[in-house]
Design an enzyme around this catalytic site. Structure first.
Site, PDB file in Angstrom:
ATOM      1  N   LYS A  15      36.172  55.107  82.106  1.00 63.04           N
ATOM      2  CA  LYS A  15      34.937  54.723  81.580  1.00 63.04           C
ATOM      3  C   LYS A  15      33.833  55.805  81.464  1.00 63.04           C
ATOM      4  O   LYS A  15      33.155  56.004  80.419  1.00 63.04           O
ATOM      5  CB  LYS A  15      34.479  53.475  82.434  1.00 63.04           C
ATOM      6  CG  LYS A  15      35.147  52.202  82.543  1.00 63.04           C
ATOM      7  CD  LYS A  15      34.515  51.133  83.225  1.00 63.04           C
ATOM      8  CE  LYS A  15      34.127  51.460  84.679  1.00 63.04           C
ATOM      9  NZ  LYS A  15      35.640  51.582  85.608  1.00 63.04           N
ATOM     10  N   ARG A  90      28.619  43.573  86.547  1.00 63.29           N
ATOM     11  CA  ARG A  90      29.853  43.553  87.285  1.00 63.29           C
ATOM     12  C   ARG A  90      30.436  42.179  87.740  1.00 63.29           C
ATOM     13  O   ARG A  90      31.656  42.067  88.213  1.00 63.29           O
ATOM     14  CB  ARG A  90      29.429  44.166  88.579  1.00 63.29           C
ATOM     15  CG  ARG A  90      29.205  45.622  88.636  1.00 63.29           C
ATOM     16  CD  ARG A  90      29.104  46.448  90.179  1.00 63.29           C
ATOM     17  NE  ARG A  90      28.513  47.805  89.842  1.00 63.29           N
ATOM     18  CZ  ARG A  90      29.359  48.895  89.600  1.00 63.29           C
ATOM     19  NH1 ARG A  90      30.817  48.512  89.851  1.00 63.29           N
ATOM     20  NH2 ARG A  90      28.964  50.183  89.649  1.00 63.29           N
ATOM     21  N   ARG A 124      40.728  63.380  92.503  1.00 63.69           N
ATOM     22  CA  ARG A 124      39.293  63.774  92.130  1.00 63.69           C
ATOM     23  C   ARG A 124      38.564  64.550  93.216  1.00 63.69           C
ATOM     24  O   ARG A 124      38.700  64.241  94.334  1.00 63.69           O
ATOM     25  CB  ARG A 124      38.667  62.428  91.597  1.00 63.69           C
ATOM     26  CG  ARG A 124      37.186  62.662  90.892  1.00 63.69           C
ATOM     27  CD  ARG A 124      37.043  61.468  90.192  1.00 63.69           C
ATOM     28  NE  ARG A 124      36.383  60.269  90.834  1.00 63.69           N
ATOM     29  CZ  ARG A 124      36.144  59.262  90.344  1.00 63.69           C
ATOM     30  NH1 ARG A 124      35.967  58.949  89.089  1.00 63.69           N
ATOM     31  NH2 ARG A 124      35.837  58.110  91.394  1.00 63.69           N
ATOM     32  N   ARG A 159      35.038  62.643  97.751  1.00 62.36           N
ATOM     33  CA  ARG A 159      34.173  61.505  98.125  1.00 62.36           C
ATOM     34  C   ARG A 159      35.033  60.434  98.767  1.00 62.36           C
ATOM     35  O   ARG A 159      36.126  60.374  98.792  1.00 62.36           O
ATOM     36  CB  ARG A 159      33.613  60.670  96.908  1.00 62.36           C
ATOM     37  CG  ARG A 159      32.468  61.207  95.953  1.00 62.36           C
ATOM     38  CD  ARG A 159      32.155  61.017  94.710  1.00 62.36           C
ATOM     39  NE  ARG A 159      32.341  59.309  94.538  1.00 62.36           N
ATOM     40  CZ  ARG A 159      32.409  58.821  93.452  1.00 62.36           C
ATOM     41  NH1 ARG A 159      32.020  59.657  92.443  1.00 62.36           N
ATOM     42  NH2 ARG A 159      32.788  57.639  93.377  1.00 62.36           N
ATOM     43  N   ARG A 170      38.609  49.449  96.728  1.00 62.47           N
ATOM     44  CA  ARG A 170      38.167  49.255  95.775  1.00 62.47           C
ATOM     45  C   ARG A 170      38.655  48.528  94.487  1.00 62.47           C
ATOM     46  O   ARG A 170      38.051  47.656  93.728  1.00 62.47           O
ATOM     47  CB  ARG A 170      37.674  50.462  95.070  1.00 62.47           C
ATOM     48  CG  ARG A 170      36.635  51.452  95.782  1.00 62.47           C
ATOM     49  CD  ARG A 170      36.467  53.015  95.296  1.00 62.47           C
ATOM     50  NE  ARG A 170      35.868  52.940  94.299  1.00 62.47           N
ATOM     51  CZ  ARG A 170      35.800  54.054  93.448  1.00 62.47           C
ATOM     52  NH1 ARG A 170      36.393  54.893  93.940  1.00 62.47           N
ATOM     53  NH2 ARG A 170      35.099  53.959  92.245  1.00 62.47           N
TER      54      ARG A 170
END
Length: 212
Positions: A15, A90, A124, A159, A170
């Site tokens: 996204k 959301r 990432r 992260r 998540r």
């Protein structure tokens, strides 16, 4: 061309990447709820002061306050090619609240299998510099110098929410809370699902076709 677009899809579906391309190549404006809240608080607007009372107490900022911020921001922008909603809605409840105030034209849903999402996110790496915040991928978009940001030279880090156990959680949260939005926008005949795998530019070609 569609002027108000919601980006849907699980964490790591692309996204952000496609949103950036909509900004840089077509001139769309990205509205991030987090960015707007911080800006309104910094500027001391009435809605910003109200939002700060919730933020300072650790409570969630109510939907009507967030949507009020969106309306104010959109009015201040003047004429732009389009708006991208980033991080909102959301939940179906938030989508219903948004529809009462603003007319969403299209929901773009990026579909990627869980296995690939986990690989993408755990590989990432992010730049900690607040003025940079570049994001890299050790396989698909590696920095030129290992561990260093190409743009500012800062040490890259992983992260906490990109670590394997957190990524799986998540995805579970997404399935529970945000996935129902696909049904919501399908019923409204405002959704276009795009496979989020393969060449980024090829995916963007499909995005451009969807928003025409």
């Amino acid at each position: 061309m569609k002027s108000m677009i919601v980006l849907l899809g699980p964490p790591g579906a692309g996204k952000g990447t496609q949103g950036e391309k909509l900004q840089t190549e077509l001139g769309y404006i990205r509205l991030s709820t987090g960015d707007m809240l911080r800006e309104a608080v910094r500027n001391g607007t009435e809605l910003g002061k109200l939002a700060k009372t919730y933020m300072d107490s650790g409570a969630l900022v109510p939907n009507d306050v967030i949507i009020g911020l969106m309306k104010d921001k959109i009015q201040s922008l003047g004429k732009v090619p389009g708006i991208i909603f980033d991080g909102f809605p959301r939940t179906v409840e938030q989508a219903e609240a948004l529809d009462k105030e603003l007319d969403v034209d299209l929901a773009l849903n990026f579909d990627v299998a869980d296995g690939e999402l986990i690989e993408r996110l755990t590989q990432r790496r992010s730049c900690p510099n607040p003025s940079c915040q570049a994001v890299y991928h050790l396989v698909y978009n590696a920095p030129k110098v290992a561990g260093k940001c190409d743009k500012c030279g800062s040490e890259l880090y992983q992260r906490d929410d990109d670590k394997a156990e957190t990524v799986k959680n998540r995805l579970e949260v997404y399935r529970k809370n945000t996935f129902p939005l696909i049904g919501y926008y399908t019923d409204a005949k405002k959704i276009c699902t795009i496979p989020g795998t393969g060449d980024i530019n090829a995916i963007f070609e499909q995005v451009k076709k969807a928003i025409q």
